[in-house]
Design an enzyme around this catalytic site. Structure first.
Site, mmCIF file in Angstrom:
data_model
loop_
_atom_site.group_PDB
_atom_site.id
_atom_site.type_symbol
_atom_site.label_atom_id
_atom_site.label_comp_id
_atom_site.label_asym_id
_atom_site.label_seq_id
_atom_site.Cartn_x
_atom_site.Cartn_y
_atom_site.Cartn_z
ATOM 1 N N CYS B 102 0.889 -1.360 0.192
ATOM 2 C CA CYS B 102 0.081 -0.220 -0.036
ATOM 3 C C CYS B 102 0.804 1.169 -0.146
ATOM 4 O O CYS B 102 0.774 2.126 0.758
ATOM 5 C CB CYS B 102 -0.801 -0.052 1.274
ATOM 6 N N VAL B 103 1.627 1.570 -1.039
ATOM 7 C CA VAL B 103 2.481 2.790 -0.941
ATOM 8 C C VAL B 103 2.033 3.543 -2.297
ATOM 9 O O VAL B 103 1.541 3.163 -3.166
ATOM 10 C CB VAL B 103 3.998 2.598 -1.026
#
Ligand SMILES: Cc1cc2nc3c(=O)[nH]c(=O)nc-3n(C[C@H](O)[C@H](O)[C@H](O)COP(=O)(O)OP(=O)(O)OC[C@H]3O[C@@H](n4cnc5c(N)ncnc54)[C@H](O)[C@@H]3O)c2cc1C
Lengths: 420, 103
Positions: B102-103
């Site tokens: 999740c970046v």
């Protein structure tokens, strides 16, 4: 004679070739670059193509012209890598033995991963992450007279995680200019819990979406595209109807990584997030989107990686310890439409904070807030990309390690709520 | 108000445990309840155990794809067991950090 082999001549590979060509003695080192495509695409420009802000010729240049003359360039698909033997085999039948390998094969969209997505591909289902998709969407939008535009990110991670939001902001602007905004419904369905990956920034961007009347559907995890009913469906059976569906399909690294046993489940190469060395093969380094480091997949990130890669590669060649450490630095302009943009600057540890960039107080850019100068910065990025970034030239005042200068270290949440 | 089993747990800003060695099954059941999963079935535990194993080996929470490939469940089943964001939810329940996808 030793060989440095670079796979991929996109953003990361081109700058690595330019930088290493200036560092490695031509009497000792041969530098070879392989890419399957003769054209270099300025991918950040794909965002502007569907809305006619850029023309196709703005975003394409022949790769050979962007690489130094001492570099041997081979245009062919990479078929097979055997890192234990330091050997790479190409589709054109040639094979290359290397001493050091830099992998810069990036990532690409994989629409075939989602059932139904390719059924009416580029008819009423479009991507804008490829040159072809962005050009076809331009032609489609020109004739579009109104309806439901649904944008979705199929799965994280994707390259340039802010691009989908920018697309929505520009769509709002574009349909307003054409006088049909009231006939267009804009919906953004994302697997994230909010507008963006980083919490503070997400709050800020959610407000911009609301102001522009763009609907957001968070935690939407795409299962399939049902083009008979014209809906996208999530794993928990939520349906979102569309007239035109714009997708950011699953992003994956190059297939050759899986074939060669070098990639993870999305074909990304396990890479040390600080040294940029492959976790498995000491003479393999990874730059840009091809690795699995937990940084944003962006051209600016590849640029900040370059200094680290160069230093560590040179140390390794000389048998010295690798001292340079990548901090995950990313710097992204977020176009918000109507000649405004937001700038964010962050790294592995520090989420985007408000302030000014690169100079404290002076800016000229505003962090985590909209301004016209930020928009000019976004447009200037094209010139900087072609003329500085790709040539491996450092950008004045912008360093590879993130700096806290100009940033307000107080929690941004309180700043935002007091500014309301 | 924190449930008694969750007292003294080291958590990050988003509620992920930062010290996986503090984890117990009771903690998992309580976090699951807070995430809206009333009872953990064998199917849940199968996945939690897989994630714990990955966490111990790599120090990281597995991504959604690693879970479906490694624990032998379909994505659809995974979403039924851990609604909304399964990779995040199961990481939280398994006492691991936020998955790095999740970046
Ligand atoms: C719509 C959009 C908007 C974006 N906006 C921004 C932005 O505003 N700012 C920003 O910083 N970044 C932005 N990006 C992201 C940026 O373009 C990428 O992160 C960057 O190009 C990554 O560089 P790379 O070298 O890792 O990969 P790429 O530049 O994609 O290069 C990969 C190269 O490898 C070659 N290749 C792949 N597989 C093989 C093979 N098997 N054989 C031979 N050659 C192969 C490809 O042909 C390609 O030339 C955007 C991207 C998109 C799609």
């Amino acid at each position: 004679m030793k060989t440095l082999l670079i796979l991929g001549a996109g953003t990361g590979g081109t700058m690595a070739a330019n930088r290493m060509a200036a560092r490695l003695d031509p009497r000792e080192w041969r530098i070879v670059v392989v890419d399957k495509d003769q054209n270099h695409y300025y991918q950040p420009g794909f965002l502007f193509l569907p809305f006619g802000v850029y023309r196709p010729s703005d975003v394409v240049k022949p790769k050979r012209k962007l690489l130094p003359s001492r570099v041997e360039v081979i245009f062919s698909d990479v078929e097979w890598i055997e890192p234990e033997k330091n050997k790479v085999s190409l589709a054109n039948g040639a094979s290359i033995q290397y001493d050091y390998l830099i992998v810069a094969t990036g990532c690409d969209i994989a629409p075939e991963e989602t059932p139904g997505m390719t059924d009416r591909w580029h008819e009423n289902v479009f991507d804008f992450y490829t040159f072809e998709g962005a050009c076809k969407l331009f032609a489609f939008f020109e004739k579009f007279q109104g309806g439901r535009v649904v944008l979705n990110v199929a799965e994280m991670p994707i390259k340039c995680p802010v691009a989908p939001l920018e697309f929505m902001f520009l769509a709002d602007w574009y349909f307003t200019q054409r006088g049909i905004r009231n006939k267009v419904e804009l919906t953004y369905a994302t697997p994230l819990p909010g507008a963006f990956t980083k919490p503070t920034c997400s709050i800020m961007l959610a407000k911009v979406l609301e102001r522009k009347n763009i609907h957001i559907i968070p935690e939407f995890n795409l299962m399939e595209v049902d083009n008979d009913k014209q809906v996208i469906r999530s794993y928990d059976e939520i349906e979102v109807p569309y007239d035109v569906f714009v997708t950011i399909p699953v992003n994956k690294g190059a297939e050759v990584m899986k074939r060669s046993g070098m990639g993870d489940s999305l074909n990304y190469i396990p890479t040390d997030k600080h040294t940029l060395q492959s976790e498995k093969f000491p003479n393999v380094f990874v730059i840009g989107d091809a690795g699995n480091v937990p940084a944003s997949k962006a051209g600016s990130v590849a640029h900040f990686m370059l200094d680290i890669l160069e230093a560590n590669l040179l140390s390794h060649i000389q048998g010295e310890p690798m001292r340079a450490r990548f901090d995950g630095h990313a710097n992204c302009f977020i176009e918000t439409g109507f000649d405004q943009a937001v700038l964010i600057d962050f790294n592995y540890e520090v989420e985007p904070l408000p302030g000014t960039f690169p100079l404290p107080g002076l800016g000229p850019f505003t962090l985590l807030g909209e301004s016209r100068i930020n928009h000019w910065g976004k447009l200037a990025f094209k010139w900087i990309y072609w003329n500085m970034l790709l040539r491996g030239i450092e950008i004045p005042l912008v360093h590879s390690h993130m700096s806290m200068r100009g940033k307000q270290s107080i929690p941004a949440k309180s700043v935002l709520s007091s500014a309301d | 108000m924190t449930a008694p089993v969750l007292e003294n747990l080291k958590l990050d800003a988003e509620g992920f445990m930062t010290d996986p060695s503090q984890w117990t099954k009771e903690i998992a059941m309580e976090i699951a309840r807070q995430e809206g999963i009333e009872t953990l079935t064998d199917a849940h535990w199968n996945i939690i155990e897989f994630c714990r194993k990955v966490g111990q080996q790599s120090g990281k929470a597995p991504t959604l794809r690693q879970i479906t490939e490694g624990a032998g469940v379909s994505t659809k089943e995974l979403f039924a067991l851990f609604p909304k964001g399964p990779a995040k939810k199961v990481a939280k329940i398994s006492g691991l950090g936020k998955p790095e996808g999740c970046v």
